[in-house]
Design an enzyme around this catalytic site. Structure first.
Site, PDB file in Angstrom:
ATOM      1  N   HIS A 172     -11.999 -14.379   2.216  1.00  0.00           N
ATOM      2  CA  HIS A 172     -13.182 -13.165   1.994  1.00  0.00           C
ATOM      3  C   HIS A 172     -14.013 -13.656   1.007  1.00  0.00           C
ATOM      4  O   HIS A 172     -15.247 -13.640   2.165  1.00  0.00           O
ATOM      5  CB  HIS A 172     -12.915 -12.080   0.598  1.00  0.00           C
ATOM      6  CG  HIS A 172     -11.799 -10.936   1.591  1.00  0.00           C
ATOM      7  ND1 HIS A 172     -11.086 -10.149   1.010  1.00  0.00           N
ATOM      8  CD2 HIS A 172     -10.912 -11.112   3.110  1.00  0.00           C
ATOM      9  CE1 HIS A 172     -10.294  -9.952   1.805  1.00  0.00           C
ATOM     10  NE2 HIS A 172      -9.935 -10.113   3.080  1.00  0.00           N
ATOM     11  N   ASP A 174     -12.071 -12.453  10.639  1.00  0.00           N
ATOM     12  CA  ASP A 174     -11.248 -11.817   9.129  1.00  0.00           C
ATOM     13  C   ASP A 174      -9.945 -13.022   9.363  1.00  0.00           C
ATOM     14  O   ASP A 174      -8.907 -11.967   9.592  1.00  0.00           O
ATOM     15  CB  ASP A 174     -11.119 -10.698   8.173  1.00  0.00           C
ATOM     16  CG  ASP A 174     -10.043 -10.300   7.361  1.00  0.00           C
ATOM     17  OD1 ASP A 174     -10.138 -11.513   7.003  1.00  0.00           O
ATOM     18  OD2 ASP A 174      -9.430 -10.042   6.980  1.00  0.00           O
ATOM     19  N   ASP A 214      -5.456 -13.136  -3.882  1.00  0.00           N
ATOM     20  CA  ASP A 214      -5.284 -13.123  -2.384  1.00  0.00           C
ATOM     21  C   ASP A 214      -5.125 -14.611  -2.282  1.00  0.00           C
ATOM     22  O   ASP A 214      -6.295 -15.264  -2.436  1.00  0.00           O
ATOM     23  CB  ASP A 214      -5.499 -11.990  -2.222  1.00  0.00           C
ATOM     24  CG  ASP A 214      -5.072 -10.475  -2.256  1.00  0.00           C
ATOM     25  OD1 ASP A 214      -4.255 -10.473  -3.605  1.00  0.00           O
ATOM     26  OD2 ASP A 214      -5.807  -9.611  -1.583  1.00  0.00           O
ATOM     27  N   HIS A 262       0.808  -1.056   0.102  1.00  0.00           N
ATOM     28  CA  HIS A 262       0.053  -0.003  -0.394  1.00  0.00           C
ATOM     29  C   HIS A 262       1.078   1.142  -0.055  1.00  0.00           C
ATOM     30  O   HIS A 262       2.337   1.248   0.636  1.00  0.00           O
ATOM     31  CB  HIS A 262      -0.826   0.130   1.366  1.00  0.00           C
ATOM     32  CG  HIS A 262      -1.953  -1.598   1.354  1.00  0.00           C
ATOM     33  ND1 HIS A 262      -1.560  -2.075   2.068  1.00  0.00           N
ATOM     34  CD2 HIS A 262      -3.222  -0.764   1.391  1.00  0.00           C
ATOM     35  CE1 HIS A 262      -2.616  -3.439   2.400  1.00  0.00           C
ATOM     36  NE2 HIS A 262      -3.625  -1.811   1.706  1.00  0.00           N
ATOM     37  N   ASP A 305       2.287   1.264   3.105  1.00  0.00           N
ATOM     38  CA  ASP A 305       3.237   0.815   3.773  1.00  0.00           C
ATOM     39  C   ASP A 305       5.308   1.255   3.930  1.00  0.00           C
ATOM     40  O   ASP A 305       5.953   0.936   3.774  1.00  0.00           O
ATOM     41  CB  ASP A 305       2.845  -0.531   3.256  1.00  0.00           C
ATOM     42  CG  ASP A 305       1.966  -1.029   3.218  1.00  0.00           C
ATOM     43  OD1 ASP A 305       1.176  -0.792   4.354  1.00  0.00           O
ATOM     44  OD2 ASP A 305       1.435  -2.003   2.338  1.00  0.00           O
ATOM     45  N   LYS A 312     -14.957  -7.846  -0.372  1.00  0.00           N
ATOM     46  CA  LYS A 312     -14.995  -8.692   1.235  1.00  0.00           C
ATOM     47  C   LYS A 312     -16.187  -8.451   1.308  1.00  0.00           C
ATOM     48  O   LYS A 312     -16.802  -7.120   1.509  1.00  0.00           O
ATOM     49  CB  LYS A 312     -14.165  -8.156   1.501  1.00  0.00           C
ATOM     50  CG  LYS A 312     -13.959  -9.024   2.965  1.00  0.00           C
ATOM     51  CD  LYS A 312     -12.465  -8.731   4.343  1.00  0.00           C
ATOM     52  CE  LYS A 312     -12.275  -8.351   4.982  1.00  0.00           C
ATOM     53  NZ  LYS A 312     -10.765  -7.701   5.963  1.00  0.00           N
ATOM     54  N   ASP A 333      -1.902 -13.112   0.850  1.00  0.00           N
ATOM     55  CA  ASP A 333      -2.330 -11.689   1.642  1.00  0.00           C
ATOM     56  C   ASP A 333      -2.781 -12.138   3.019  1.00  0.00           C
ATOM     57  O   ASP A 333      -3.985 -12.630   2.625  1.00  0.00           O
ATOM     58  CB  ASP A 333      -3.089 -11.316   0.796  1.00  0.00           C
ATOM     59  CG  ASP A 333      -4.163 -10.245   1.633  1.00  0.00           C
ATOM     60  OD1 ASP A 333      -3.162  -9.860   2.766  1.00  0.00           O
ATOM     61  OD2 ASP A 333      -4.644  -9.756   1.493  1.00  0.00           O
ATOM     62  N   ASP A 344      -7.204 -14.314   7.929  1.00  0.00           N
ATOM     63  CA  ASP A 344      -5.558 -14.469   6.690  1.00  0.00           C
ATOM     64  C   ASP A 344      -4.637 -15.168   7.523  1.00  0.00           C
ATOM     65  O   ASP A 344      -3.146 -14.758   7.381  1.00  0.00           O
ATOM     66  CB  ASP A 344      -5.638 -13.003   7.027  1.00  0.00           C
ATOM     67  CG  ASP A 344      -6.188 -11.836   6.384  1.00  0.00           C
ATOM     68  OD1 ASP A 344      -6.717 -12.012   4.955  1.00  0.00           O
ATOM     69  OD2 ASP A 344      -6.123 -10.921   6.924  1.00  0.00           O
ATOM     70  N   GLU A 365     -11.180  -5.859  -5.233  1.00  0.00           N
ATOM     71  CA  GLU A 365     -11.147  -7.131  -4.568  1.00  0.00           C
ATOM     72  C   GLU A 365     -12.586  -6.969  -3.455  1.00  0.00           C
ATOM     73  O   GLU A 365     -12.730  -6.175  -2.744  1.00  0.00           O
ATOM     74  CB  GLU A 365     -10.039  -7.263  -3.673  1.00  0.00           C
ATOM     75  CG  GLU A 365      -9.701  -7.973  -2.160  1.00  0.00           C
ATOM     76  CD  GLU A 365      -8.057  -7.577  -1.780  1.00  0.00           C
ATOM     77  OE1 GLU A 365      -8.099  -7.434  -2.068  1.00  0.00           O
ATOM     78  OE2 GLU A 365      -8.234  -8.632  -0.744  1.00  0.00           O
ATOM     79  N   MET A 403       2.493  -5.367  -8.169  1.00  0.00           N
ATOM     80  CA  MET A 403       1.285  -4.907  -7.438  1.00  0.00           C
ATOM     81  C   MET A 403       0.986  -3.864  -6.733  1.00  0.00           C
ATOM     82  O   MET A 403       2.015  -3.612  -5.415  1.00  0.00           O
ATOM     83  CB  MET A 403       0.172  -6.281  -6.621  1.00  0.00           C
ATOM     84  CG  MET A 403      -1.297  -5.645  -6.247  1.00  0.00           C
ATOM     85  SD  MET A 403      -1.637  -4.935  -5.309  1.00  0.00           S
ATOM     86  CE  MET A 403      -1.793  -6.473  -4.065  1.00  0.00           C
ATOM     87  N   GLU A 416      -9.977 -13.328  -3.115  1.00  0.00           N
ATOM     88  CA  GLU A 416      -9.531 -13.349  -1.774  1.00  0.00           C
ATOM     89  C   GLU A 416      -9.697 -14.753  -0.572  1.00  0.00           C
ATOM     90  O   GLU A 416     -11.034 -15.125  -1.075  1.00  0.00           O
ATOM     91  CB  GLU A 416      -8.800 -12.137  -0.894  1.00  0.00           C
ATOM     92  CG  GLU A 416      -8.702 -12.814   0.450  1.00  0.00           C
ATOM     93  CD  GLU A 416      -7.834 -12.080   1.146  1.00  0.00           C
ATOM     94  OE1 GLU A 416      -7.024 -11.354   1.220  1.00  0.00           O
ATOM     95  OE2 GLU A 416      -7.792 -12.063   3.092  1.00  0.00           O
TER      96      GLU A 416
HETATM   97  C1  GLT Z   1      -5.800  -5.750   3.908  1.00  0.00           C
HETATM   98  C2  GLT Z   1      -7.358  -6.664   3.478  1.00  0.00           C
HETATM   99  C3  GLT Z   1      -6.406  -7.486   2.442  1.00  0.00           C
HETATM  100  C4  GLT Z   1      -6.401  -6.603   1.154  1.00  0.00           C
HETATM  101  C5  GLT Z   1      -5.607  -5.807   1.340  1.00  0.00           C
HETATM  102  C6  GLT Z   1      -4.995  -4.249  -0.142  1.00  0.00           C
HETATM  103  S1  GLT Z   1      -5.347  -4.917   2.502  1.00  0.00           S
HETATM  104  O1  GLT Z   1      -4.820  -6.160   4.379  1.00  0.00           O
HETATM  105  O2  GLT Z   1      -7.237  -7.308   4.631  1.00  0.00           O
HETATM  106  O3  GLT Z   1      -7.862  -8.171   2.021  1.00  0.00           O
HETATM  107  O4  GLT Z   1      -5.845  -7.357   0.239  1.00  0.00           O
HETATM  108  O5  GLT Z   1      -5.253  -2.974   0.722  1.00  0.00           O
HETATM  109 MN    MN Z   2      -6.223  -9.900   0.173  1.00  0.00          MN
HETATM  110 MN    MN Z   3      -8.172 -11.123   3.707  1.00  0.00          MN
END
Ligand code: GLT
Ligand code: MN
Ligand code: MN
Length: 389
Positions: free
Chosen positions: A222, A257, A247, A56, A59, A185, A289, A259, A183, A90, A219
């Protein structure tokens, strides 16, 4: 670890600065790891064998940096990329952390916030392009509501469309070789986020002025948060020519969430995803991600990053075995058998075809009573995944 599962540039394994750089802060707890600089994170990623790094805007460059500070940071980062051979496929814009975005960026009710979000994105696009990015991701984490009294969903859609159209024109105006990936979510951090699934994003893209410039960045976590089948979303995006980025991570259904490391929760769905991407010849980044468990130090972060790539490579090998397995392939042939008797009804419509079809007798009983052997097929898959085959 065996060489067979050593990552190489051909897989285009990438990580965000925010992934391996996560310091483990959550809503209930303080950081558990020291902040690492972007330059050190590039070296960490190169050390574990990654191909590229994404970021980002903030970041890399703090939101309040002066332009002299920005230039120095970017130049140090470029040096780290050159030293390690890492690339930046990206970049994305942080339109969610700053307090000004508390009620959204492009969908905010405040025109000043919407204009600031556009300005921030223009700068983030420039930054990404300067470092070589060919994809700009849009994750609208704050684009939603807790109460629908606050924002009109039709208006929110129009504002998002206007923003994306403006940004596409900016890319064209500057002659950038850049595409956008949206993306989805369903929720978190907002109660409900607009355009909550990859399917919703695909529908939205068709309404833009330059749909050819815009695809999706699905993702795993998500779609799983929404209780959906990720592979099906990816297949639909692929079929539409819109799988610009992906992702990869993992997530238990119905949870927050998470991850998690790729393949950490559901090996079978990770397997069918990898098999799909390899079978169709997906050429984009395989971006992880995800972040390490909060229990880890930076050695654990490296284990996490290596684990994401290793699991992908193991599943690639399993996919090749699945495709070469004679018993599995024989079953697939049987499942898809075609005795040719329906040829007359295939293909595009004609009046005669419809008339003939209406005359045809079908043996519903035999169709309905035939066993399909999917139990055997699935168990063969499970055996293969568990290493007994
Ligand atoms: C954040 C989010 C991710 C996105 C990122 C891109 S930021 O961490 O949870 O799923 O891909 O903005
Ligand atoms: Mn993501
Ligand atoms: Mn996520």
């Amino acid at each position: 670890m065996s060489d067979l599962f050593k990552p190489g540039p051909e897989q285009k394994f990438t990580f965000g600065l925010w992934t391996v750089g996560s310091i483990g802060r959550d809503s209930f707890g303080e950081p558990v790891r020291q902040t690492m600089s972007p330059v050190d994170l590039v070296h960490l990623l190169a050390g574990v064998g990654a191909y590229g790094v994404n970021f980002h805007d903030n970041d890399l460059v703090p939101i309040d940096a002066t332009s002299a500070q920005r230039d120095r940071i970017v130049s140090n980062f470029k040096n780290a990329l050159a030293e390690t051979g890492m690339v930046v496929p990206m970049a994305t814009t942080n339109l969610f952390s700053d307090a000004s975005f508390k009620d959204g960026a492009f969908t905010s009710n405040d025109p000043k916030v919407r204009a600031y979000a556009l300005q921030k994105t223009l700068n983030a696009i420039d930054l990404g392009v300067e470092l070589g990015a060919k994809i700009h991701v849009f994750w609208g984490g704050r684009e939603g509501t807790e109460t629908d009294a606050a924002k009109d969903p039709l208006e929110a859609g129009k504002r998002t469309r206007e923003a994306m159209n403006f940004l596409c024109e900016y890319v064209k105006d500057n002659g950038y070789d850049l595409k956008f990936a949206l993306e989805a979510k369903p929720n978190e951090p907002r109660g409900d986020i607009y355009l909550p699934t990859t399917g919703a994003m695909l529908g939205f893209i068709a309404t833009l002025d330059h749909p050819e410039m815009v695809g999706v960045n699905p993702e795993v976590a998500h779609e799983h948060m929404a209780g959906l089948n990720f592979l099906h979303a990816v297949a639909q995006a692929w079929d539409a020519g819109k799988l610009f980025h992906i992702d990869l991570n993992d997530q238990a259904f119905g949870r927050y969430d998470q991850d998690f490391r790729f393949g950490a929760v559901n090996i079978k769905s990770a397997f069918f995803l990898v098999k799909f991407l390899e079978d169709v010849g997906y050429q984009g980044s395989r971006h992880f991600d995800a972040h390490a468990y909060r229990t880890e130090d930076y050695e654990g972060v490296k284990s996490f990053a290596r684990g994401c790539m290793r699991t992908y490579l193991i599943l690639m090998d399993k996919a090749a075995r699945w495709n070469a397995d004679s018993e599995i392939q024989a079953l697939l042939l049987e499942i898809n058998a075609d005795d040719g008797s329906m040829e007359a009804f295939k293909g595009s419509y004609s009046t005669a075809k419809a008339a003939a079809l209406k005359e045809q007798d079908f043996d519903r009983q035999s169709m309905g009573s035939k066993g399909l052997a999917y139990e055997r097929l699935d168990q063969l898959t499970v055996d293969l995944l568990l290493g007994t085959r």
